[in-house]
Design a protein around this motif. Structure first.
Motif, PDB file in Angstrom:
ATOM      1  N   ASP A   1       0.824  -1.221   0.000  1.00 51.30           N
ATOM      2  CA  ASP A   1       0.000   0.000   0.000  1.00 51.30           C
ATOM      3  C   ASP A   1       0.856   1.268   0.000  1.00 51.30           C
ATOM      4  O   ASP A   1       0.536   2.249   0.681  1.00 51.30           O
ATOM      5  CB  ASP A   1      -0.953   0.016   1.212  1.00 51.30           C
ATOM      6  CG  ASP A   1      -1.915  -1.162   1.185  1.00 51.30           C
ATOM      7  OD1 ASP A   1      -2.312  -1.562   0.061  1.00 51.30           O
ATOM      8  OD2 ASP A   1      -2.258  -1.678   2.251  1.00 51.30           O
ATOM      9  N   GLY A   2       1.962   1.202  -0.693  1.00 50.41           N
ATOM     10  CA  GLY A   2       2.795   2.396  -0.822  1.00 50.41           C
ATOM     11  C   GLY A   2       3.620   2.723   0.401  1.00 50.41           C
ATOM     12  O   GLY A   2       4.367   3.705   0.410  1.00 50.41           O
ATOM     13  N   GLU A   3       3.557   1.922   1.438  1.00 54.16           N
ATOM     14  CA  GLU A   3       4.309   2.198   2.669  1.00 54.16           C
ATOM     15  C   GLU A   3       5.626   1.426   2.725  1.00 54.16           C
ATOM     16  O   GLU A   3       6.390   1.584   3.672  1.00 54.16           O
ATOM     17  CB  GLU A   3       3.455   1.832   3.886  1.00 54.16           C
ATOM     18  CG  GLU A   3       2.197   2.672   4.006  1.00 54.16           C
ATOM     19  CD  GLU A   3       1.390   2.299   5.232  1.00 54.16           C
ATOM     20  OE1 GLU A   3       1.831   1.366   5.957  1.00 54.16           O
ATOM     21  OE2 GLU A   3       0.348   2.921   5.472  1.00 54.16           O
ATOM     22  N   GLY A   4       5.867   0.607   1.754  1.00 60.02           N
ATOM     23  CA  GLY A   4       7.076  -0.212   1.725  1.00 60.02           C
ATOM     24  C   GLY A   4       6.779  -1.518   1.006  1.00 60.02           C
ATOM     25  O   GLY A   4       5.854  -1.589   0.175  1.00 60.02           O
ATOM     26  N   PHE A   5       7.519  -2.539   1.335  1.00 58.60           N
ATOM     27  CA  PHE A   5       7.338  -3.826   0.681  1.00 58.60           C
ATOM     28  C   PHE A   5       7.302  -4.936   1.721  1.00 58.60           C
ATOM     29  O   PHE A   5       7.956  -4.858   2.759  1.00 58.60           O
ATOM     30  CB  PHE A   5       8.484  -4.089  -0.307  1.00 58.60           C
ATOM     31  CG  PHE A   5       8.473  -3.166  -1.496  1.00 58.60           C
ATOM     32  CD1 PHE A   5       7.803  -3.513  -2.660  1.00 58.60           C
ATOM     33  CD2 PHE A   5       9.126  -1.942  -1.442  1.00 58.60           C
ATOM     34  CE1 PHE A   5       7.800  -2.667  -3.753  1.00 58.60           C
ATOM     35  CE2 PHE A   5       9.132  -1.083  -2.526  1.00 58.60           C
ATOM     36  CZ  PHE A   5       8.459  -1.446  -3.679  1.00 58.60           C
ATOM     37  N   ASP A   6       6.497  -5.945   1.423  1.00 60.08           N
ATOM     38  CA  ASP A   6       6.431  -7.152   2.250  1.00 60.08           C
ATOM     39  C   ASP A   6       7.004  -8.315   1.448  1.00 60.08           C
ATOM     40  O   ASP A   6       6.918  -8.332   0.207  1.00 60.08           O
ATOM     41  CB  ASP A   6       4.982  -7.473   2.635  1.00 60.08           C
ATOM     42  CG  ASP A   6       4.393  -6.432   3.581  1.00 60.08           C
ATOM     43  OD1 ASP A   6       5.147  -5.947   4.447  1.00 60.08           O
ATOM     44  OD2 ASP A   6       3.203  -6.101   3.431  1.00 60.08           O
ATOM     45  N   VAL A   7       7.569  -9.286   2.147  1.00 63.54           N
ATOM     46  CA  VAL A   7       7.966 -10.524   1.471  1.00 63.54           C
ATOM     47  C   VAL A   7       6.695 -11.294   1.164  1.00 63.54           C
ATOM     48  O   VAL A   7       5.918 -11.619   2.070  1.00 63.54           O
ATOM     49  CB  VAL A   7       8.909 -11.352   2.358  1.00 63.54           C
ATOM     50  CG1 VAL A   7       9.284 -12.655   1.656  1.00 63.54           C
ATOM     51  CG2 VAL A   7      10.159 -10.561   2.697  1.00 63.54           C
ATOM     52  N   ALA A   8       6.449 -11.559  -0.132  1.00 66.78           N
ATOM     53  CA  ALA A   8       5.180 -12.150  -0.546  1.00 66.78           C
ATOM     54  C   ALA A   8       4.953 -13.529   0.074  1.00 66.78           C
ATOM     55  O   ALA A   8       3.833 -13.875   0.455  1.00 66.78           O
ATOM     56  CB  ALA A   8       5.142 -12.249  -2.078  1.00 66.78           C
ATOM     57  N   ASP A   9       5.989 -14.310   0.178  1.00 67.26           N
ATOM     58  CA  ASP A   9       5.863 -15.660   0.731  1.00 67.26           C
ATOM     59  C   ASP A   9       7.080 -15.926   1.623  1.00 67.26           C
ATOM     60  O   ASP A   9       8.004 -16.644   1.234  1.00 67.26           O
ATOM     61  CB  ASP A   9       5.786 -16.683  -0.409  1.00 67.26           C
ATOM     62  CG  ASP A   9       5.613 -18.111   0.088  1.00 67.26           C
ATOM     63  OD1 ASP A   9       5.364 -18.295   1.310  1.00 67.26           O
ATOM     64  OD2 ASP A   9       5.739 -19.043  -0.727  1.00 67.26           O
ATOM     65  N   PRO A  10       7.096 -15.341   2.823  1.00 68.94           N
ATOM     66  CA  PRO A  10       8.294 -15.463   3.670  1.00 68.94           C
ATOM     67  C   PRO A  10       8.641 -16.898   4.030  1.00 68.94           C
ATOM     68  O   PRO A  10       9.814 -17.276   4.045  1.00 68.94           O
ATOM     69  CB  PRO A  10       7.943 -14.643   4.914  1.00 68.94           C
ATOM     70  CG  PRO A  10       6.457 -14.497   4.897  1.00 68.94           C
ATOM     71  CD  PRO A  10       6.052 -14.519   3.464  1.00 68.94           C
ATOM     72  N   GLU A  11       7.626 -17.722   4.300  1.00 69.42           N
ATOM     73  CA  GLU A  11       7.907 -19.114   4.659  1.00 69.42           C
ATOM     74  C   GLU A  11       8.476 -19.873   3.464  1.00 69.42           C
ATOM     75  O   GLU A  11       9.375 -20.704   3.605  1.00 69.42           O
ATOM     76  CB  GLU A  11       6.630 -19.798   5.165  1.00 69.42           C
ATOM     77  CG  GLU A  11       6.152 -19.295   6.517  1.00 69.42           C
ATOM     78  CD  GLU A  11       7.237 -19.434   7.590  1.00 69.42           C
ATOM     79  OE1 GLU A  11       7.925 -20.489   7.607  1.00 69.42           O
ATOM     80  OE2 GLU A  11       7.407 -18.502   8.396  1.00 69.42           O
ATOM     81  N   GLY A  12       7.939 -19.571   2.277  1.00 65.19           N
ATOM     82  CA  GLY A  12       8.439 -20.229   1.068  1.00 65.19           C
ATOM     83  C   GLY A  12       9.891 -19.862   0.799  1.00 65.19           C
ATOM     84  O   GLY A  12      10.707 -20.718   0.430  1.00 65.19           O
ATOM     85  N   VAL A  13      10.225 -18.585   0.987  1.00 64.39           N
ATOM     86  CA  VAL A  13      11.607 -18.148   0.782  1.00 64.39           C
ATOM     87  C   VAL A  13      12.520 -18.798   1.808  1.00 64.39           C
ATOM     88  O   VAL A  13      13.605 -19.290   1.484  1.00 64.39           O
ATOM     89  CB  VAL A  13      11.708 -16.608   0.869  1.00 64.39           C
ATOM     90  CG1 VAL A  13      13.166 -16.172   0.836  1.00 64.39           C
ATOM     91  CG2 VAL A  13      10.925 -15.954  -0.260  1.00 64.39           C
ATOM     92  N   ARG A  14      12.058 -18.816   3.063  1.00 68.18           N
ATOM     93  CA  ARG A  14      12.877 -19.387   4.138  1.00 68.18           C
ATOM     94  C   ARG A  14      13.113 -20.884   3.903  1.00 68.18           C
ATOM     95  O   ARG A  14      14.236 -21.387   4.056  1.00 68.18           O
ATOM     96  CB  ARG A  14      12.171 -19.144   5.486  1.00 68.18           C
ATOM     97  CG  ARG A  14      13.035 -19.475   6.683  1.00 68.18           C
ATOM     98  CD  ARG A  14      12.385 -19.022   7.976  1.00 68.18           C
ATOM     99  NE  ARG A  14      12.448 -17.568   8.153  1.00 68.18           N
ATOM    100  CZ  ARG A  14      11.405 -16.754   8.037  1.00 68.18           C
ATOM    101  NH1 ARG A  14      10.208 -17.243   7.733  1.00 68.18           N
ATOM    102  NH2 ARG A  14      11.555 -15.446   8.207  1.00 68.18           N
ATOM    103  N   ASP A  15      12.039 -21.590   3.512  1.00 69.30           N
ATOM    104  CA  ASP A  15      12.181 -23.025   3.247  1.00 69.30           C
ATOM    105  C   ASP A  15      13.113 -23.280   2.057  1.00 69.30           C
ATOM    106  O   ASP A  15      13.888 -24.239   2.048  1.00 69.30           O
ATOM    107  CB  ASP A  15      10.814 -23.656   2.971  1.00 69.30           C
ATOM    108  CG  ASP A  15       9.943 -23.706   4.220  1.00 69.30           C
ATOM    109  OD1 ASP A  15      10.490 -23.560   5.338  1.00 69.30           O
ATOM    110  OD2 ASP A  15       8.715 -23.865   4.085  1.00 69.30           O
ATOM    111  N   ALA A  16      13.003 -22.418   1.041  1.00 68.44           N
ATOM    112  CA  ALA A  16      13.851 -22.587  -0.138  1.00 68.44           C
ATOM    113  C   ALA A  16      15.325 -22.408   0.209  1.00 68.44           C
ATOM    114  O   ALA A  16      16.186 -23.155  -0.260  1.00 68.44           O
ATOM    115  CB  ALA A  16      13.447 -21.589  -1.227  1.00 68.44           C
TER     116      ALA A  16
END
Length: 296
Positions: free
Chosen positions: A61-76
């Motif tokens: 929402d224009g306030e910054g960025f979120d990791v779209a799939d944090p668990e997926g990135v962490r598992d990868a």
């Protein structure tokens, strides 16, 4: 997860330092949304742009960025089955026998200039090849020798050169070149500087690739130079004394020609005939034995 894992693997394949960058972004994302200012001390602008471009980071929402799939990135990142490219192992040190073979081949090169080196080698080899020359014409003897040299050259290359290591060197250089091309297209000067530094450090790895390529060559030369010196000795190359009376040979376009006559500029007939036979037999041997002598 599967799609996120493929994105993570692609990013890390492009840039091995992305693994640490992703871990840092995940750490900062645990505290909330992430902006460029939060991670600029650890990430390059190119890395930040690639995270957004691939969808690893999603607009919040224009306030910054979120990791779209944090668990997926962490598992990868924790998945041992994902192949993250490392610099290839450059430990291709030669054994003492390899070094002795190199010294021997260099010493035998003197035989092309000095008869004191050439004559003993050729006379010794003539004990084996002289009777063969009495049974077969010289062109057939050269064919037998080229078949022999082609066989051991192919086998030595196949057994002494690690194709996986060679392929790793080549793949790493291709990846660096592709990343450089992509960074140029994006106009990412910071990323270009970092890739330039990586290229400079990778140049040292080229020594390892050269050593891998040259190792079988010293053994091939140890066996091939005496054969070549015997032919040199037999035909009386460069005005030397011919030790056999050899008949002429009939070649396409050249017609009937003597063995010491020039056929390709200063190159004499016997040299051309040997190399043509050697190249043909080497290709046949590689196909017949299904031997790969170049990295894929």
């Amino acid at each position: 997860m599967a799609r996120t894992a493929s994105k993570v693997q692609e990013l890390v394949k492009e840039d091995p330092e992305m693994e640490a960058a992703l871990e840092y972004v995940l750490e900062r994302a645990d505290e909330g949304t992430v902006s460029w200012g939060d991670v600029s001390d650890e990430l390059s602008s190119g890395q930040w742009g690639r995270l957004i471009e691939t969808g690893i980071l999603a607009d919040s929402d224009g306030e910054g960025f979120d990791v779209a799939d944090p668990e997926g990135v962490r598992d990868a990142l924790e998945d041992d089955d994902l192949e993250f490219p490392d610099a290839p192992d450059t430990d291709s040190s030669w054994s003492k026998w390899d070094k002795l073979a190199a010294a021997g081949s260099v010493s035998m090169f003197a035989g092309y200039t000095f008869s004191a080196v050439r004559d003993p080698l050729a006379s010794t080899l003539d004990i084996l090849l002289g009777p063969l020359l009495e049974l077969l014409p010289f062109f057939a003897v050269v064919m037998v020798l080229s078949l022999f040299t082609g066989m051991y050259s192919t086998l030595l290359q196949s057994n002494l050169m690690d194709m996986e290591v060679m392929g790793a060197y080549q793949n790493r250089m291709k990846e660096i070149q592709q990343r450089r091309k992509d960074a140029k297209e994006r106009g990412d000067d910071e990323e270009l500087e970092r890739i330039q530094e990586e290229q400079m450090s990778a140049m040292a790895d080229n020594l390892g690739m050269f050593k891998e390529q040259f190792r079988p060559m010293v053994w091939i030369m140890v066996l091939t130079i005496p054969v070549f010196l015997w032919m040199y000795w037999a035909v009386g190359f460069r005005g030397g004394t011919a030790h056999y009376e050899l008949t002429t040979i009939v070649l396409p376009m050249a017609g009937e020609i003597g063995w010491t006559e020039s056929i390709l500029g200063p190159i004499q007939t016997w040299i051309v005939w040997y190399f043509v036979c050697s190249m043909c037999f080497t290709q046949i041997i590689r196909k017949a034995l299904n031997i790969q002598t170049t990295p894929t």
